[in-house]
Enzyme design. Structure first.
Site, PDB file in Angstrom:
ATOM      1  N   GLY A 161       0.822  -1.219   0.000  1.00 20.94           N
ATOM      2  CA  GLY A 161       0.000   0.000   0.000  1.00 20.94           C
ATOM      3  C   GLY A 161       0.844   1.252   0.000  1.00 20.94           C
ATOM      4  O   GLY A 161       1.263   1.721   1.062  1.00 20.94           O
ATOM      5  N   GLY A 166       2.120   4.975   3.524  1.00 21.37           N
ATOM      6  CA  GLY A 166       2.897   3.802   3.125  1.00 21.37           C
ATOM      7  C   GLY A 166       4.251   4.210   2.557  1.00 21.37           C
ATOM      8  O   GLY A 166       5.286   3.640   2.912  1.00 21.37           O
ATOM      9  N   ASN A 184       2.401  -2.389  -4.510  1.00 17.42           N
ATOM     10  CA  ASN A 184       1.163  -1.627  -4.698  1.00 17.42           C
ATOM     11  C   ASN A 184       0.376  -2.327  -5.790  1.00 17.42           C
ATOM     12  O   ASN A 184       0.942  -2.773  -6.789  1.00 17.42           O
ATOM     13  CB  ASN A 184       1.458  -0.176  -5.085  1.00 17.42           C
ATOM     14  CG  ASN A 184       0.250   0.710  -4.870  1.00 17.42           C
ATOM     15  OD1 ASN A 184      -0.015   1.159  -3.760  1.00 17.42           O
ATOM     16  ND2 ASN A 184      -0.518   0.927  -5.923  1.00 17.42           N
ATOM     17  N   ASN A 258      -5.693   2.661  10.593  1.00 17.41           N
ATOM     18  CA  ASN A 258      -6.599   2.944  11.710  1.00 17.41           C
ATOM     19  C   ASN A 258      -7.794   1.998  11.642  1.00 17.41           C
ATOM     20  O   ASN A 258      -8.913   2.402  11.336  1.00 17.41           O
ATOM     21  CB  ASN A 258      -7.091   4.396  11.634  1.00 17.41           C
ATOM     22  CG  ASN A 258      -6.093   5.364  12.236  1.00 17.41           C
ATOM     23  OD1 ASN A 258      -5.331   5.013  13.138  1.00 17.41           O
ATOM     24  ND2 ASN A 258      -6.086   6.590  11.742  1.00 17.41           N
ATOM     25  N   SER A 284       0.949   6.641  14.673  1.00 20.20           N
ATOM     26  CA  SER A 284       0.541   8.047  14.715  1.00 20.20           C
ATOM     27  C   SER A 284       1.684   8.978  14.352  1.00 20.20           C
ATOM     28  O   SER A 284       2.840   8.704  14.666  1.00 20.20           O
ATOM     29  CB  SER A 284       0.035   8.418  16.110  1.00 20.20           C
ATOM     30  OG  SER A 284      -0.248   9.800  16.134  1.00 20.20           O
ATOM     31  N   LYS A 339      -4.769   3.258  19.856  1.00 21.82           N
ATOM     32  CA  LYS A 339      -4.625   4.282  18.802  1.00 21.82           C
ATOM     33  C   LYS A 339      -5.944   5.036  18.627  1.00 21.82           C
ATOM     34  O   LYS A 339      -5.955   6.256  18.418  1.00 21.82           O
ATOM     35  CB  LYS A 339      -4.190   3.632  17.481  1.00 21.82           C
ATOM     36  CG  LYS A 339      -4.188   4.600  16.287  1.00 21.82           C
ATOM     37  CD  LYS A 339      -3.196   5.727  16.498  1.00 21.82           C
ATOM     38  CE  LYS A 339      -3.147   6.883  15.570  1.00 21.82           C
ATOM     39  NZ  LYS A 339      -3.931   7.087  14.448  1.00 21.82           N
ATOM     40  N   HIS A 342      -6.190   7.484  21.292  1.00 18.20           N
ATOM     41  CA  HIS A 342      -5.247   8.567  20.958  1.00 18.20           C
ATOM     42  C   HIS A 342      -5.953   9.595  20.070  1.00 18.20           C
ATOM     43  O   HIS A 342      -5.904  10.797  20.304  1.00 18.20           O
ATOM     44  CB  HIS A 342      -4.019   7.992  20.245  1.00 18.20           C
ATOM     45  CG  HIS A 342      -3.171   9.008  19.541  1.00 18.20           C
ATOM     46  ND1 HIS A 342      -3.535   9.576  18.331  1.00 18.20           N
ATOM     47  CD2 HIS A 342      -2.000   9.586  19.874  1.00 18.20           C
ATOM     48  CE1 HIS A 342      -2.622  10.452  17.962  1.00 18.20           C
ATOM     49  NE2 HIS A 342      -1.667  10.476  18.879  1.00 18.20           N
ATOM     50  N   ASN A 343      -6.633   9.094  19.064  1.00 25.13           N
ATOM     51  CA  ASN A 343      -7.330   9.990  18.145  1.00 25.13           C
ATOM     52  C   ASN A 343      -8.471  10.723  18.839  1.00 25.13           C
ATOM     53  O   ASN A 343      -8.732  11.891  18.548  1.00 25.13           O
ATOM     54  CB  ASN A 343      -7.857   9.216  16.928  1.00 25.13           C
ATOM     55  CG  ASN A 343      -6.742   8.899  15.945  1.00 25.13           C
ATOM     56  OD1 ASN A 343      -5.573   8.874  16.321  1.00 25.13           O
ATOM     57  ND2 ASN A 343      -7.090   8.657  14.707  1.00 25.13           N
ATOM     58  N   GLU A 346      -6.997  13.419  20.663  1.00 26.40           N
ATOM     59  CA  GLU A 346      -6.605  14.386  19.614  1.00 26.40           C
ATOM     60  C   GLU A 346      -7.805  15.277  19.226  1.00 26.40           C
ATOM     61  O   GLU A 346      -7.673  16.497  19.110  1.00 26.40           O
ATOM     62  CB  GLU A 346      -6.099  13.579  18.421  1.00 26.40           C
ATOM     63  CG  GLU A 346      -5.794  14.323  17.148  1.00 26.40           C
ATOM     64  CD  GLU A 346      -5.442  13.343  16.015  1.00 26.40           C
ATOM     65  OE1 GLU A 346      -4.492  12.550  16.180  1.00 26.40           O
ATOM     66  OE2 GLU A 346      -6.136  13.351  14.983  1.00 26.40           O
TER      67      GLU A 346
HETATM   68  C1  6PG Z   1      -2.358  10.347  13.729  1.00 29.15           C
HETATM   69  C2  6PG Z   1      -3.650  10.916  13.250  1.00 29.15           C
HETATM   70  C3  6PG Z   1      -4.072  10.178  12.021  1.00 29.15           C
HETATM   71  C4  6PG Z   1      -5.071  10.933  11.190  1.00 29.15           C
HETATM   72  C5  6PG Z   1      -6.415  10.957  11.809  1.00 29.15           C
HETATM   73  C6  6PG Z   1      -7.305  12.027  11.254  1.00 29.15           C
HETATM   74  O1  6PG Z   1      -2.337   9.907  14.863  1.00 29.15           O
HETATM   75  O2  6PG Z   1      -1.397  10.367  12.970  1.00 29.15           O
HETATM   76  O3  6PG Z   1      -4.610  10.767  14.216  1.00 29.15           O
HETATM   77  O4  6PG Z   1      -4.473   8.898  12.402  1.00 29.15           O
HETATM   78  O5  6PG Z   1      -4.642  12.209  10.943  1.00 29.15           O
HETATM   79  O6  6PG Z   1      -6.967   9.708  11.533  1.00 29.15           O
HETATM   80  O7  6PG Z   1      -8.523  11.711  11.713  1.00 29.15           O
HETATM   81  P1  6PG Z   1      -9.802  12.506  11.315  1.00 29.15           P
HETATM   82  O8  6PG Z   1      -9.843  12.565   9.823  1.00 29.15           O
HETATM   83  O9  6PG Z   1     -10.907  11.700  11.885  1.00 29.15           O
HETATM   84  O10 6PG Z   1      -9.642  13.856  11.929  1.00 29.15           O
END
Ligand code: 6PG
Length: 619
Positions: A161, A166, A184, A258, A284, A339, A342-343, A346
């Site tokens: 990918g 990737g 790919n 993800n 991330s 993860k 984490h998001n 975020e």
């Molecule tokens: C990371 C980010 C990454 C991505 C998000 C964006 O940790 O590198 O979180 O995973 O930028 O998935 O998520 P949204 O599009 O839902 O804001």
């Protein structure tokens, strides 16, 4: 090479057939004189061997791709054997103890070398320092595998990918000297020669590029380690289906996207039945993190993880002590769960900054650059973070004489992880209110057309005389972040308890100190206290901040709401803090209502036995 009876001919023949090379046994090249001498029980000396070695060297010149089984006991002999050869020469030393070889020799019949000469072989032997050393006690199959792994041109790691992430991960792996195979898919007219073009564009000479999956899989050493960097969802199942018939037992697939943690568990169970390991790992750091060092959160079978650990640790960001921001998270889909949270964290961190921006810009009348200055000044106040930093940078960005931020449509997108976190929190019965509020704030923003219509009908005005101070904002932000981190980590703890994952919250904070989107000074400070089982809000370090900061958070909310601003995350933070810290709340009313209309029963404050009551309500 190796002493007599170490298995050179057996292994040599097998290897020759594996590589489709001709095989030569050096014994067949001895002159009559040498054969007779050995048969009479006398050991050969350097002079006896010289002509023989020169002839073998000559043979190697004529047959550049060949397997030669030769004792090659001394370094000087090996120098002679490889003299002036244009191609690479690999020596494989079949090593065994005197006793092991003696036993083998006595079992062997009709060989020209009498057992009595074995000691002289060991006396002459100078063990090579630059050869692949293989124990004779291993099975021939294992020996061949070890040799093939060492000498063949196969790759050690594969990545499928070549999207943005990737490609960045590929470059990171190659920069860390990983022999990489890249794949790919081929989609006529859409994705053609992607891997080969990428290889060429970045001069990735040491890597191999494929768009034929079978060849890609073939190019990898076993157990194969294949990382998937394809879009989360059905594409993962699809590629797994294609891979399975091509893989061997013990091969390892790593999903670095993800993916939802329950999908990861399902895929793990399915692949387990096929004998293939599956590691679901959070990665991330976005594009730059993937290239320069992301934070990596792998979950699944720990033994399988141990095999991919060197690769993941090599490419991971390093924390302030130089430790890789990569740690084994736990079993099942725990890596992807972590993860996902984490998001979620975020989302709320981003939303807090968006709300602050609004208040500063339209409640205080500040220009974007002034807000950037303000945010930057907070870095020295213990609030430094990647997201604060990039937000300040964003606010300085101009296109001609206009601030770019004013040209960006206020309609937030999302890829689903915030939604999943909210759903997971809800399923686990854990109040991740700030993450939920941040997610819903994005959803509200997404209804741009309805908002425009409503705005034109209601014509609510925002007051530009916001009466909370910039200090209130800073301290409210500090408190909001602590509550957000509290909720995120407690959500992980709650999942860990429910699914028996036994997660290490402090280690998770550790790998979130660099590489990832939510890296911050606060995260650094959480590592130590998270070693205790105490939730963040109850940790001593936070008490004073929360006690005084609550006033600032309240001031921000009251003045902000009064001035007509939409503050979903800051209000969620304050409401949570107020709710979490009250020993007596309003849920007695809820319980009474439930009992009233549904006889759902309630517990009484004057009975601690856990007994439940029902009232026949009088009206
Ligand atoms: C990371 C980010 C990454 C991505 C998000 C964006 O940790 O590198 O979180 O995973 O930028 O998935 O998520 P949204 O599009 O839902 O804001």
């Amino acid at each position: 090479m190796g002493v007599s009876a170490s298995g050179k001919s057996t292994i040599g023949k097998l290897l020759a057939s594996e590589l489709r090379f001709p095989f030569f046994d050096a014994d067949d090249f001895h002159p009559e004189y040498n054969i007779k001498k050995m048969a009479s029980g006398q050991a050969l000396n350097d002079l006896d061997r010289e002509g023989w070695l020169l002839e073998l060297n000559d043979l190697a010149r004529r047959e550049p791709n060949a397997i030669i089984a030769c004792s090659a006991l001394k370094e000087a002999y090996r120098i002679l054997l490889r003299k002036d050869l244009s191609k690479e020469v690999h020596f494989v030393y079949l090593k065994g103890s005197y006793e092991q070889i003696y036993d083998r020799m006595t079992e062997r019949e009709g060989h020209m070398m009498p057992v009595s000469l074995l000691q002289s072989q060991f006396d002459t032997l100078e063990e090579p320092s630059d050869a692949l050393t293989v124990s004779v006690s291993l099975t021939p199959e294992t020996i061949i595998k070890q040799i093939m792994n060492e000498i063949n041109p196969k790759c050690d790691f594969g990545l499928i990918g070549l999207g943005v992430m990737g490609k960045s991960l590929c470059r990171n792996l190659i920069n860390n000297d990983v022999k990489l195979a890249m794949y790919n898919r081929f989609v006529a007219g859409v994705e053609e020669g992607v891997a080969a073009d990428f290889k060429q564009a970045y001069n990735l000479d040491s890597s191999a590029a494929f768009e034929d999956l079978e060849q890609f899989v073939e190019s990898l050493n076993t157990p194969r380690k294949i990382m998937l960097m394809v879009s989360a969802g059905p594409a993962i199942d699809h590629i797994i289906e294609e891979l399975v018939p091509l893989l061997d037992e013990e091969d390892i697939i790593i999903d670095g996207g993800n993916s939802h943690y329950s999908d990861t568990k399902r895929r793990m169970e399915y692949l387990n039945k096929e004998g293939v390991h599956f590691i679901g790992t959070g990665v991330s750091g976005g594009e730059e993190g993937a290239l320069k060092g992301p934070s990596i959160m792998p979950g699944g079978n720990q033994q399988a993880y141990e095999q991919i650990k060197p690769f993941l640790e090599a490419i991971a960001a390093k924390d302030k002590n130089g430790k890789p921001c990569c740690t084994y998270i736990g079993t099942e889909g725990s890596g992807h769960f972590v993860k996902m949270v984490h998001n979620g964290i975020e989302y709320a961190e981003m939303q807090l900054l968006a709300e602050l921006y609004q208040l500063c810009r339209f409640g205080k009348g500040m220009q974007p650059e002034q807000i950037a200055d303000l945010f930057e000044s907070w870095k020295a106040e213990g609030l430094d973070s990647f997201l604060l930093e990039i937000t300040a940078n964003i606010l300085r960005e101009k296109e001609d004489d206009k601030y770019l931020i004013d040209l960006i449509l206020d309609k937030a997108g999302n890829k689903g992880t915030g939604n999943w976190t909210t759903v997971a929190a809800s399923q686990l019965g854990f109040p991740a209110t700030m993450i939920t509020a941040a997610l819903y704030a994005r959803y509200v923003s997404a209804h741009k057309e309805s908002r425009k219509q409503a705005a034109s009908i209601f014509r609510f005005e925002k007051s530009s005389a916001l009466d909370c101070s910039l200090d209130d904002m800073r301290e409210a932000y500090r408190v909001g972040r602590i509550i957000n981190h509290h909720q995120g980590f407690e959500l992980i703890r709650s999942a860990s308890d429910t699914f028996a994952w036994n997660l290490d919250l402090s280690a998770i904070a550790g790998i979130w100190t660099n590489g990832c989107i939510i890296r911050s000074e606060l995260m650094e400070r959480l590592i130590e206290p998270l070693k205790e089982a105490l939730p963040i809000l109850l940790q001593r370090d936070q008490l004073t901040i929360l006690k005084t900061g609550r006033e600032n958070l309240t001031a921000l909310n009251i003045s902000g709401l009064k001035a007509g601003f939409n503050l979903p995350c800051f209000t969620a933070a304050l409401n949570f803090l107020n709710g979490y810290t009250e020993s007596k709340g309003s849920a007695n009313i809820i319980q009474a209502q439930r009992d009233y209309f549904g006889a759902h029963r309630y517990q009484r404050v004057d009975d601690h036995s856990g007994k439940t009551y029902h009232t026949v309500w009088s009206n």
